[in-house]
Motif scaffolding. Structure first.
Motif, PDB file in Angstrom:
ATOM      1  N   ALA A 414      20.060-111.251  14.985  1.00 35.97           N
ATOM      2  CA  ALA A 414      19.448-110.043  15.537  1.00 35.97           C
ATOM      3  C   ALA A 414      19.661-109.981  17.046  1.00 35.97           C
ATOM      4  O   ALA A 414      19.888-111.006  17.702  1.00 35.97           O
ATOM      5  CB  ALA A 414      17.953-110.016  15.218  1.00 35.97           C
ATOM      6  N   ALA A 415      19.571-108.755  17.589  1.00 33.93           N
ATOM      7  CA  ALA A 415      19.730-108.551  19.027  1.00 33.93           C
ATOM      8  C   ALA A 415      19.068-107.237  19.428  1.00 33.93           C
ATOM      9  O   ALA A 415      18.842-106.360  18.585  1.00 33.93           O
ATOM     10  CB  ALA A 415      21.217-108.533  19.399  1.00 33.93           C
ATOM     11  N   ASP A 471      14.471-118.547  16.282  1.00 39.30           N
ATOM     12  CA  ASP A 471      13.857-118.141  15.014  1.00 39.30           C
ATOM     13  C   ASP A 471      12.819-117.039  15.232  1.00 39.30           C
ATOM     14  O   ASP A 471      12.009-117.104  16.162  1.00 39.30           O
ATOM     15  CB  ASP A 471      13.171-119.328  14.339  1.00 39.30           C
ATOM     16  CG  ASP A 471      14.156-120.367  13.840  1.00 39.30           C
ATOM     17  OD1 ASP A 471      15.347-120.041  13.730  1.00 39.30           O
ATOM     18  OD2 ASP A 471      13.731-121.509  13.552  1.00 39.30           O
ATOM     19  N   VAL A 472      12.868-116.038  14.364  1.00 40.33           N
ATOM     20  CA  VAL A 472      11.890-114.954  14.386  1.00 40.33           C
ATOM     21  C   VAL A 472      11.355-114.787  12.965  1.00 40.33           C
ATOM     22  O   VAL A 472      12.118-114.472  12.048  1.00 40.33           O
ATOM     23  CB  VAL A 472      12.514-113.622  14.856  1.00 40.33           C
ATOM     24  CG1 VAL A 472      11.442-112.537  14.930  1.00 40.33           C
ATOM     25  CG2 VAL A 472      13.205-113.793  16.203  1.00 40.33           C
ATOM     26  N   PRO A 473      10.053-114.996  12.737  1.00 38.05           N
ATOM     27  CA  PRO A 473       9.507-114.887  11.382  1.00 38.05           C
ATOM     28  C   PRO A 473       9.388-113.443  10.920  1.00 38.05           C
ATOM     29  O   PRO A 473       9.428-112.505  11.737  1.00 38.05           O
ATOM     30  CB  PRO A 473       8.125-115.522  11.522  1.00 38.05           C
ATOM     31  CG  PRO A 473       7.751-115.261  12.950  1.00 38.05           C
ATOM     32  CD  PRO A 473       9.042-115.369  13.726  1.00 38.05           C
ATOM     33  N   CYS A 474       9.262-113.268   9.630  1.00 36.77           N
ATOM     34  CA  CYS A 474       8.980-111.942   9.090  1.00 36.77           C
ATOM     35  C   CYS A 474       7.624-111.461   9.585  1.00 36.77           C
ATOM     36  O   CYS A 474       6.698-112.264   9.762  1.00 36.77           O
ATOM     37  CB  CYS A 474       8.953-111.989   7.561  1.00 36.77           C
ATOM     38  SG  CYS A 474      10.566-112.117   6.768  1.00 36.77           S
ATOM     39  N   PRO A 475       7.466-110.166   9.801  1.00 34.12           N
ATOM     40  CA  PRO A 475       6.140-109.636  10.155  1.00 34.12           C
ATOM     41  C   PRO A 475       5.143-109.904   9.032  1.00 34.12           C
ATOM     42  O   PRO A 475       5.497-109.837   7.847  1.00 34.12           O
ATOM     43  CB  PRO A 475       6.390-108.138  10.324  1.00 34.12           C
ATOM     44  CG  PRO A 475       7.859-107.994  10.504  1.00 34.12           C
ATOM     45  CD  PRO A 475       8.483-109.110   9.740  1.00 34.12           C
ATOM     46  N   ALA A 486      13.280-119.397   9.568  1.00 38.24           N
ATOM     47  CA  ALA A 486      14.595-119.780  10.078  1.00 38.24           C
ATOM     48  C   ALA A 486      15.716-118.859   9.624  1.00 38.24           C
ATOM     49  O   ALA A 486      16.784-118.830  10.243  1.00 38.24           O
ATOM     50  CB  ALA A 486      14.911-121.209   9.666  1.00 38.24           C
ATOM     51  N   ASP A 487      15.490-118.103   8.550  1.00 38.78           N
ATOM     52  CA  ASP A 487      16.538-117.214   8.033  1.00 38.78           C
ATOM     53  C   ASP A 487      15.903-116.184   7.114  1.00 38.78           C
ATOM     54  O   ASP A 487      15.462-116.524   6.010  1.00 38.78           O
ATOM     55  CB  ASP A 487      17.601-118.023   7.282  1.00 38.78           C
ATOM     56  CG  ASP A 487      18.792-117.172   6.849  1.00 38.78           C
ATOM     57  OD1 ASP A 487      18.851-115.985   7.216  1.00 38.78           O
ATOM     58  OD2 ASP A 487      19.667-117.696   6.135  1.00 38.78           O
ATOM     59  N   GLY A 494      17.952-115.431  13.471  1.00 34.98           N
ATOM     60  CA  GLY A 494      17.060-115.255  14.604  1.00 34.98           C
ATOM     61  C   GLY A 494      17.660-114.402  15.699  1.00 34.98           C
ATOM     62  O   GLY A 494      18.727-113.786  15.537  1.00 34.98           O
ATOM     63  N   LEU A 495      16.993-114.348  16.853  1.00 30.66           N
ATOM     64  CA  LEU A 495      17.435-113.557  17.995  1.00 30.66           C
ATOM     65  C   LEU A 495      18.504-114.330  18.757  1.00 30.66           C
ATOM     66  O   LEU A 495      18.335-115.502  19.090  1.00 30.66           O
ATOM     67  CB  LEU A 495      16.254-113.267  18.917  1.00 30.66           C
ATOM     68  CG  LEU A 495      16.503-112.305  20.079  1.00 30.66           C
ATOM     69  CD1 LEU A 495      16.692-110.876  19.563  1.00 30.66           C
ATOM     70  CD2 LEU A 495      15.345-112.353  21.084  1.00 30.66           C
TER      71      LEU A 495
END
Length: 503
Positions: A414-415, A471-475, A486-487, A494-495
């Motif tokens: 993501a970006a 890493d960005v978790p699901c909302p 992690a995925d 992730g970002l």
């Protein structure tokens, strides 16, 4: 008007093959004329029926060769001419020939050639007069939410005559670039702005070559227009006409650190303009294939692809034309990746779960859209082709942008893609939103990574790009987002992280 490449050395060869064909664009005659051989005197069946040419609309085709070598490709070229076609371009290295014909049964006639694996029309509308004469054209209308368009542009003009300042002086609008801080690019620039040895091909609508924030970094020798399916390297051919899309993308990747305007993710790397978008806003397969092949031939380390290939939002294996085109584009993409190129692509702006497709009613977008099942064997190309880095979009708060496509095991990374400030036409600056804006952030970080590790292969660069992502978790409570912290389907690995790339 810009200079135009009016023909290709081989573009008219098949038209003088002794077969009378009608090139009237409105004539759509789809029933073949078949001559049957009479049984022989012993009552045995005669030879198979011979298909005769039938006048029809002027169309372009991808013709896939069974084996990617010069000899087999030449056989296919001869078969194309015998079927009343003209060869636009041939790629021996991937076994793909781009052809044009006004024979309504062109595909059927080629089917008898053993060297031909498959044939597919590249569009559903006839080739326009401009396309037929290989003219320069380009536009991106922002009205169709399914396209990878820039939206909400707000332009502010700058003085193109301002001299570049020393690199220790901040560029005036850096403080408005929330996106650069979000991925650590501002901190990365304290270490490096990237290497001049790295080249990013912007496969898009062209780049304003004399924009004061881009002129130092645009590689003129590596730039070209691929609108005709044949690379035209003349300067005017790859200049944008009325769309800022490619220029905006290029600024995000490599706007120079020069005391003017903004700063890109990798402000010292080179970019090439590879123009593939015509005046009607279409990116047809022959242009995209040419784009990948030209970028590879001119030494690109990374390509950015903020589009999907028209006229189908999803190309499906159960349709002969679509399957053949999908194969041809994939051959070009896989070839480039084997040569070490990292291909980065936008995920799309339709807010769709690409991992769970159902039906589509958005295409073909060059004639009349139809509703069809896309649940099996259908893909957004190039974003869903193997090895391509597929990018979703985030907002300034770190959430998934509402327009961004998503999907478990489809989104790779993501970006930032909402309200991104970058370069636009007329030497100006403007904000735009879309996964089109997210993808070049990843292309820029890949360029920084290549700068820091010049010996890394394309595959290694991709692997490290993923492993370094934040890493960005699901909302919480959002069922559409599946997977782990992690995925997952919203943010992939992730970002993207520019600082880690240069560390």
């Amino acid at each position: 008007m810009f200079n135009r490449s009016t023909s290709h050395p081989r573009s008219r060869r098949g038209l003088a093959a002794g077969i009378a064909l009608t090139a009237a664009l409105g004539a759509t005659l789809l029933v073949p004329s078949v001559a049957f051989a009479a049984p022989d005197t012993k009552g045995k069946p005669g030879k198979p029926p011979v298909i005769q040419p039938v006048p029809g609309p002027l169309m372009n085709y991808t013709v896939n060769v069974t084996k990617a070598n010069h000899g087999q490709t030449k056989k296919v070229e001869r078969a194309i001419e015998a079927a009343g076609g003209a060869v636009i371009e041939s790629y021996d290295e991937i076994g793909v020939v781009i052809a044009q014909s006004s024979n309504a049964v062109f595909s059927q006639m080629l089917a008898s050639e053993k060297a031909v694996e498959s044939v597919g029309a590249t569009r559903t509308a006839p080739v326009s007069e401009t396309d037929a004469t290989f003219g320069v054209s380009e536009s991106l209308a922002p009205s169709d939410p399914g396209r990878l368009r820039a939206t909400g542009a707000e332009t502010e003009t700058k003085d193109a005559g301002v001299e570049a300042l020393v690199d220790v002086v901040p560029d005036p609008s850096e403080n408005r670039q929330w996106d650069m801080a979000a991925i650590g690019a501002d901190k990365a620039h304290e270490i490096t702005d990237g290497s001049r040895n790295v080249l990013v091909a912007v496969i898009d609508s062209g780049i304003q070559g004399d924009h004061p924030d881009l002129v130092a970094n645009v590689d003129v020798a590596a730039s070209a227009s691929c609108l005709s399916g044949v690379a035209d390297s003349s300067y005017d051919s790859w200049q944008p006409t009325n769309s800022s899309h490619g220029t905006h993308v290029a600024g995000t990747i490599a706007a120079a650190r020069n005391g003017i305007g903004i700063v890109g993710v990798a402000p010292n790397v080179r970019v090439s303009a590879v123009k593939v978008v015509n005046d009607d806003g279409f990116i047809y397969p022959e242009a995209a294939i040419c784009g990948f092949m030209h970028a590879t031939a001119t030494g690109a380390d990374v390509t950015n692809n903020s589009y999907y290939i028209d006229p189908w939002e999803f190309w499906c294996d159960n349709d002969a034309d679509q399957s053949a085109v999908k194969t041809a584009v994939d051959r070009a993409v896989q070839y480039s990746q084997k040569k070490g190129v990292v291909n980065v692509a936008a995920a799309g702006n339709s807010n769709l779960d690409l991992a769970n497709k159902t039906v589509s009613s958005s295409s073909p977008n060059d004639t009349v859209p139809v509703t069809r099942d896309i649940s099996v064997g259908c893909a957004d190309i190039p974003a869903e082709l193997d090895g391509v880095v597929t990018v979703s979009s985030t907002t300034s708060t770190g959430a998934r942008s509402s327009f961004s496509n998503y999907g478990r095991d489809v989104i790779d990374i993501a970006a930032p893609g909402s309200s991104i400030l970058s370069t636009v036409l007329n030497s100006g600056y403007g904000t735009s939103s879309g996964t089109s804006m997210a993808s070049p952030h990843v292309a820029g970080v890949a360029a920084l990574l290549k700068s820091a590790h010049p010996k890394y292969s394309g595959q290694k660069l991709t692997e490290v790009l993923y492993s370094q992502a934040t890493d960005v978790p699901c909302p919480v409570g959002v069922a559409q987002c599946t997977g782990t912290t992690a995925d997952n389907g919203f943010f992939g690995e992730g970002l993207v992280d520019a600082l880690k790339a240069v560390n």
